[in-house]
Design a protein around this motif. Structure first.
Motif, PDB file in Angstrom:
ATOM      1  N   ASP A  16      20.288  38.705  37.807  1.00  0.00           N
ATOM      2  CA  ASP A  16      21.325  37.686  37.597  1.00  0.00           C
ATOM      3  C   ASP A  16      22.605  38.159  38.262  1.00  0.00           C
ATOM      4  OD1 ASP A  16      19.864  35.822  36.100  1.00  0.00           O
ATOM      5  OD2 ASP A  16      20.176  36.948  34.247  1.00  0.00           O
ATOM      6  N   VAL A  17      23.112  37.363  39.196  1.00  0.00           N
ATOM      7  CA  VAL A  17      24.354  37.685  39.882  1.00  0.00           C
ATOM      8  C   VAL A  17      25.444  36.768  39.332  1.00  0.00           C
ATOM      9  CG1 VAL A  17      25.563  37.803  42.088  1.00  0.00           C
ATOM     10  CG2 VAL A  17      23.133  38.441  41.942  1.00  0.00           C
ATOM     11  N   ILE A  18      26.400  37.349  38.645  1.00  0.00           N
ATOM     12  CA  ILE A  18      27.467  36.593  37.980  1.00  0.00           C
ATOM     13  C   ILE A  18      28.775  36.908  38.683  1.00  0.00           C
ATOM     14  CG2 ILE A  18      28.645  36.162  35.793  1.00  0.00           C
ATOM     15  CD1 ILE A  18      26.040  37.509  34.503  1.00  0.00           C
ATOM     16  N   MET A  19      29.346  35.920  39.336  1.00  0.00           N
ATOM     17  CA  MET A  19      30.586  36.142  40.058  1.00  0.00           C
ATOM     18  C   MET A  19      31.766  36.118  39.086  1.00  0.00           C
ATOM     19  SD  MET A  19      29.274  36.550  42.993  1.00  0.00           S
ATOM     20  CE  MET A  19      30.564  36.480  44.246  1.00  0.00           C
ATOM     21  N   GLY A  20      32.644  37.103  39.226  1.00  0.00           N
ATOM     22  CA  GLY A  20      33.803  37.164  38.350  1.00  0.00           C
ATOM     23  C   GLY A  20      34.753  36.000  38.592  1.00  0.00           C
ATOM     24  N   GLN A  21      35.576  35.726  37.607  1.00  0.00           N
ATOM     25  CA  GLN A  21      36.559  34.639  37.709  1.00  0.00           C
ATOM     26  C   GLN A  21      37.877  35.091  37.093  1.00  0.00           C
ATOM     27  OE1 GLN A  21      35.140  30.842  36.302  1.00  0.00           O
ATOM     28  NE2 GLN A  21      37.199  30.002  36.098  1.00  0.00           N
ATOM     29  N   ALA A  22      38.963  34.826  37.786  1.00  0.00           N
ATOM     30  CA  ALA A  22      40.271  35.264  37.302  1.00  0.00           C
ATOM     31  C   ALA A  22      40.688  34.474  36.066  1.00  0.00           C
ATOM     32  CB  ALA A  22      41.313  35.101  38.395  1.00  0.00           C
ATOM     33  N   PRO A  23      41.104  35.160  35.008  1.00  0.00           N
ATOM     34  CA  PRO A  23      41.648  34.461  33.838  1.00  0.00           C
ATOM     35  C   PRO A  23      43.029  33.881  34.172  1.00  0.00           C
ATOM     36  CG  PRO A  23      40.998  36.727  33.317  1.00  0.00           C
ATOM     37  CD  PRO A  23      41.051  36.605  34.806  1.00  0.00           C
ATOM     38  N   PRO A  24      43.522  32.971  33.352  1.00  0.00           N
ATOM     39  CA  PRO A  24      44.887  32.458  33.578  1.00  0.00           C
ATOM     40  C   PRO A  24      45.906  33.594  33.551  1.00  0.00           C
ATOM     41  CG  PRO A  24      43.726  31.155  31.925  1.00  0.00           C
ATOM     42  CD  PRO A  24      42.872  32.357  32.183  1.00  0.00           C
ATOM     43  N   GLY A  25      46.856  33.549  34.467  1.00  0.00           N
ATOM     44  CA  GLY A  25      47.861  34.600  34.527  1.00  0.00           C
ATOM     45  C   GLY A  25      48.636  34.769  33.234  1.00  0.00           C
ATOM     46  N   SER A  26      48.807  33.673  32.502  1.00  0.00           N
ATOM     47  CA  SER A  26      49.567  33.726  31.246  1.00  0.00           C
ATOM     48  C   SER A  26      48.856  34.520  30.158  1.00  0.00           C
ATOM     49  CB  SER A  26      49.828  32.309  30.747  1.00  0.00           C
ATOM     50  OG  SER A  26      48.595  31.627  30.524  1.00  0.00           O
ATOM     51  N   GLU A  32      46.685  45.602  24.993  1.00  0.00           N
ATOM     52  CA  GLU A  32      45.269  45.736  24.619  1.00  0.00           C
ATOM     53  C   GLU A  32      44.791  44.576  23.753  1.00  0.00           C
ATOM     54  OE1 GLU A  32      44.202  49.590  23.196  1.00  0.00           O
ATOM     55  OE2 GLU A  32      45.382  50.641  24.707  1.00  0.00           O
ATOM     56  N   LYS A  33      45.343  43.383  24.020  1.00  0.00           N
ATOM     57  CA  LYS A  33      44.895  42.187  23.316  1.00  0.00           C
ATOM     58  C   LYS A  33      43.806  41.512  24.135  1.00  0.00           C
ATOM     59  CE  LYS A  33      49.420  41.304  21.195  1.00  0.00           C
ATOM     60  NZ  LYS A  33      50.582  40.371  21.113  1.00  0.00           N
ATOM     61  N   GLY A  34      42.681  41.228  23.488  1.00  0.00           N
ATOM     62  CA  GLY A  34      41.566  40.605  24.187  1.00  0.00           C
ATOM     63  C   GLY A  34      40.688  41.651  24.860  1.00  0.00           C
ATOM     64  N   LEU A  35      40.184  41.307  26.068  1.00  0.00           N
ATOM     65  CA  LEU A  35      39.295  42.204  26.804  1.00  0.00           C
ATOM     66  C   LEU A  35      40.034  42.871  27.958  1.00  0.00           C
ATOM     67  CD1 LEU A  35      36.013  40.076  27.117  1.00  0.00           C
ATOM     68  CD2 LEU A  35      36.489  41.942  25.519  1.00  0.00           C
ATOM     69  N   ALA A  36      39.641  44.108  28.234  1.00  0.00           N
ATOM     70  CA  ALA A  36      40.158  44.792  29.413  1.00  0.00           C
ATOM     71  C   ALA A  36      39.662  44.050  30.654  1.00  0.00           C
ATOM     72  CB  ALA A  36      39.691  46.238  29.440  1.00  0.00           C
ATOM     73  N   LEU A  37      40.546  43.871  31.632  1.00  0.00           N
ATOM     74  CA  LEU A  37      40.227  43.095  32.830  1.00  0.00           C
ATOM     75  C   LEU A  37      39.877  44.014  33.993  1.00  0.00           C
ATOM     76  CD1 LEU A  37      40.213  40.426  34.491  1.00  0.00           C
ATOM     77  CD2 LEU A  37      42.669  40.799  34.874  1.00  0.00           C
ATOM     78  N   THR A  55      43.224  40.657  29.023  1.00  0.00           N
ATOM     79  CA  THR A  55      43.343  39.199  29.011  1.00  0.00           C
ATOM     80  C   THR A  55      42.815  38.654  27.696  1.00  0.00           C
ATOM     81  OG1 THR A  55      42.647  37.137  30.061  1.00  0.00           O
ATOM     82  CG2 THR A  55      41.115  38.971  30.197  1.00  0.00           C
ATOM     83  N   THR A  56      43.477  37.636  27.199  1.00  0.00           N
ATOM     84  CA  THR A  56      43.020  36.978  25.965  1.00  0.00           C
ATOM     85  C   THR A  56      42.175  35.738  26.268  1.00  0.00           C
ATOM     86  OG1 THR A  56      45.107  35.745  25.917  1.00  0.00           O
ATOM     87  CG2 THR A  56      44.990  37.779  24.612  1.00  0.00           C
ATOM     88  N   GLU A  57      41.971  35.440  27.573  1.00  0.00           N
ATOM     89  CA  GLU A  57      41.198  34.258  27.950  1.00  0.00           C
ATOM     90  C   GLU A  57      40.209  34.600  29.062  1.00  0.00           C
ATOM     91  OE1 GLU A  57      43.423  30.596  28.515  1.00  0.00           O
ATOM     92  OE2 GLU A  57      45.156  31.492  27.514  1.00  0.00           O
ATOM     93  N   SER A  58      39.283  35.467  28.751  1.00  0.00           N
ATOM     94  CA  SER A  58      38.282  35.880  29.732  1.00  0.00           C
ATOM     95  C   SER A  58      37.378  34.704  30.111  1.00  0.00           C
ATOM     96  CB  SER A  58      37.429  37.010  29.164  1.00  0.00           C
ATOM     97  OG  SER A  58      36.409  37.366  30.064  1.00  0.00           O
ATOM     98  N   LYS A  59      37.076  34.599  31.405  1.00  0.00           N
ATOM     99  CA  LYS A  59      36.191  33.551  31.897  1.00  0.00           C
ATOM    100  C   LYS A  59      34.778  34.058  32.166  1.00  0.00           C
ATOM    101  CE  LYS A  59      39.482  30.506  31.929  1.00  0.00           C
ATOM    102  NZ  LYS A  59      39.481  29.395  30.947  1.00  0.00           N
ATOM    103  N   ALA A  87      35.416  40.090  33.725  1.00  0.00           N
ATOM    104  CA  ALA A  87      35.167  40.285  35.148  1.00  0.00           C
ATOM    105  C   ALA A  87      36.060  39.357  35.968  1.00  0.00           C
ATOM    106  CB  ALA A  87      33.696  40.023  35.470  1.00  0.00           C
ATOM    107  N   GLY A  88      36.986  39.933  36.728  1.00  0.00           N
ATOM    108  CA  GLY A  88      37.867  39.149  37.585  1.00  0.00           C
ATOM    109  C   GLY A  88      37.196  38.746  38.875  1.00  0.00           C
ATOM    110  N   ARG A  89      37.909  38.015  39.711  1.00  0.00           N
ATOM    111  CA  ARG A  89      37.279  37.425  40.891  1.00  0.00           C
ATOM    112  C   ARG A  89      37.008  38.416  42.007  1.00  0.00           C
ATOM    113  NH1 ARG A  89      42.239  33.748  43.361  1.00  0.00           N
ATOM    114  NH2 ARG A  89      43.757  35.428  43.645  1.00  0.00           N
ATOM    115  N   GLY A  90      37.456  39.649  41.858  1.00  0.00           N
ATOM    116  CA  GLY A  90      37.187  40.643  42.888  1.00  0.00           C
ATOM    117  C   GLY A  90      35.873  41.372  42.726  1.00  0.00           C
TER     118      GLY A  90
END
Length: 379
Positions: A16-26, A32-37, A55-59, A87-90
């Protein structure tokens, strides 16, 4: 089963190849709230991620055991996911299905790094797509054979990693020795009091223009005080447009990000005792009361680099440490006996590192030959 008889499948069929996605900048934070990006290569460590933001809004979430792969700029760099991350978009997340060994996949990806890099596209920075990953053909021997191959590669990999760790340990020992000897005392002297900064190239103006000298572009100086002396040029070729230095001078990279990364060295073994190099070096020449090793120890220290970073001038990627910083930076006057002892320690550590580096090269060659034997497909 012989390698030529291995089944080949598209990677997307068994992984399974899952491409990262950037969470909202806000949603970004440092509390250390949410998940480490994990946004990209800047958040990779040697083996496991070293995240800097949360990030508190991981995608896209990882799970423990996933393989994380950079898909932008430094394409092909790998880390293991040792926890749940965002997982961010990079990056791309690779999650094995049944009948695929994760370590076997890891080593195959390691062997294919140059291939994936060659697939990169983009004007600003290179990037690969999900299709570049899912459509590539993947050799799939039986699971037991995958595990046997991975075990052999893992042994070779652990050997080279252990040797690399030994080199890091020696670097830490040298830094600790410097701090123990010179980290005390009242800082009331200017660093510039102990060194000549950027000596004039007129010192060698009268020499034969055909005389060979060492040439050190920025890439020839490492972040660990090592230099690559494989390139020579004539004085006539480099006198104009490059920075001059001589044996026992200290090079200090003044431009970002080279400065922050730690580039610098004592230059020894120069051809005819003379060198020229990048204009992005400051050159520091120790005066009689100190040594080149001490000057390098000061400029390589975390304290010096941190303060220097806050005093850089310019904007964006063109920030530089100004000449005035060496006058502003304060140090304690070193004792003569400590200087002598530190030079001995530095020389001993250099010898030990040379032995380890030789063994490390052999280990790297072994690991590379095993990767080629198992995964090189030929023409």
């Amino acid at each position: 089963m012989k390698k030529r008889d291995w089944k080949k499948v598209k990677l997307g069929e068994v992984v399974d190849v899952i491409m990262g996605q950037a969470p909202p900048g806000s949603s970004y934070n440092n509390e250390e709230k949410g998940l480490a990006l994990i946004a990209g290569a800047a958040d990779f460590g040697d083996v496991y991620p070293e995240p800097k933001k949360y990030t508190t809004e991981s995608k896209r979430d990882t799970v423990e055991g996933d393989i994380l792969m950079c898909i932008r700029a430094t394409i092909g760099d790998l880390n293991w996911s040792d926890a749940v991350y965002s997982a961010g978009r990079g990056i791309a997340v690779l999650r094995t299905k049944q009948n695929v060994s994760r370590k076997y996949l890891w080593f195959w990806l390691t062997a294919k790094k140059d291939y994936f890099l060659s697939q990169g596209r983009g004007a600003t920075f290179l990037q690969i797509s999900k299709k570049d990953l899912t459509e590539v053909f993947f050799p799939l021997p039986p699971l037991a054979e995958q595990k046997a191959i991975a075990a052999q590669l893992d042994r070779a990999d652990k050997l080279r990693q252990a040797l690399a760790q030994s080199l890091k340990d020696y670097d830490r020992l040298l830094a600790a020795s410097f701090l123990d000897m010179f980290g005390k005392g009242e800082r009331k002297y200017s660093l510039a009091d102990f060194c000549e900064i950027n000596p004039k190239k007129s010192e060698v103006k009268g020499l034969d223009e055909n005389l060979e000298v060492s040439f050190l572009p920025m890439g020839a100086v490492s972040e660990k005080g090592e230099i690559d002396l494989s390139t020579n040029k004539t004085i006539g070729e480099v006198y104009k447009g490059f920075t001059y230095f001589k044996e026992e001078d200290v090079l200090f990279a003044k431009i970002t990000p080279c400065m922050e990364n730690g580039k610098g060295a004592v230059v020894r073994g120069l051809t005819n005792g003379i060198g020229f190099g990048s204009t992005e070096f400051h050159v520091l020449r120790a005066k009689e009361e100190v040594t080149a090793d001490w000057i390098y120890g000061v400029t390589a220290s975390n304290r010096f680099r941190t303060i220097a970073a806050h005093n850089m001038k310019g904007s964006g990627g063109q920030k530089r440490v100004p000449l005035s910083f060496f006058s502003d930076y304060k140090v304690a006057k070193p004792r003569k006996e400590d200087l002598s002892r530190y030079t001995e320690i530095a020389a001993d550590i250099k010898k030990q590192k040379a032995l380890i580096q030789s063994a490390q090269q052999s280990a790297e060659d072994l690991f590379g030959s095993l990767l080629q034997a198992y995964f090189y497909e030929g023409k």
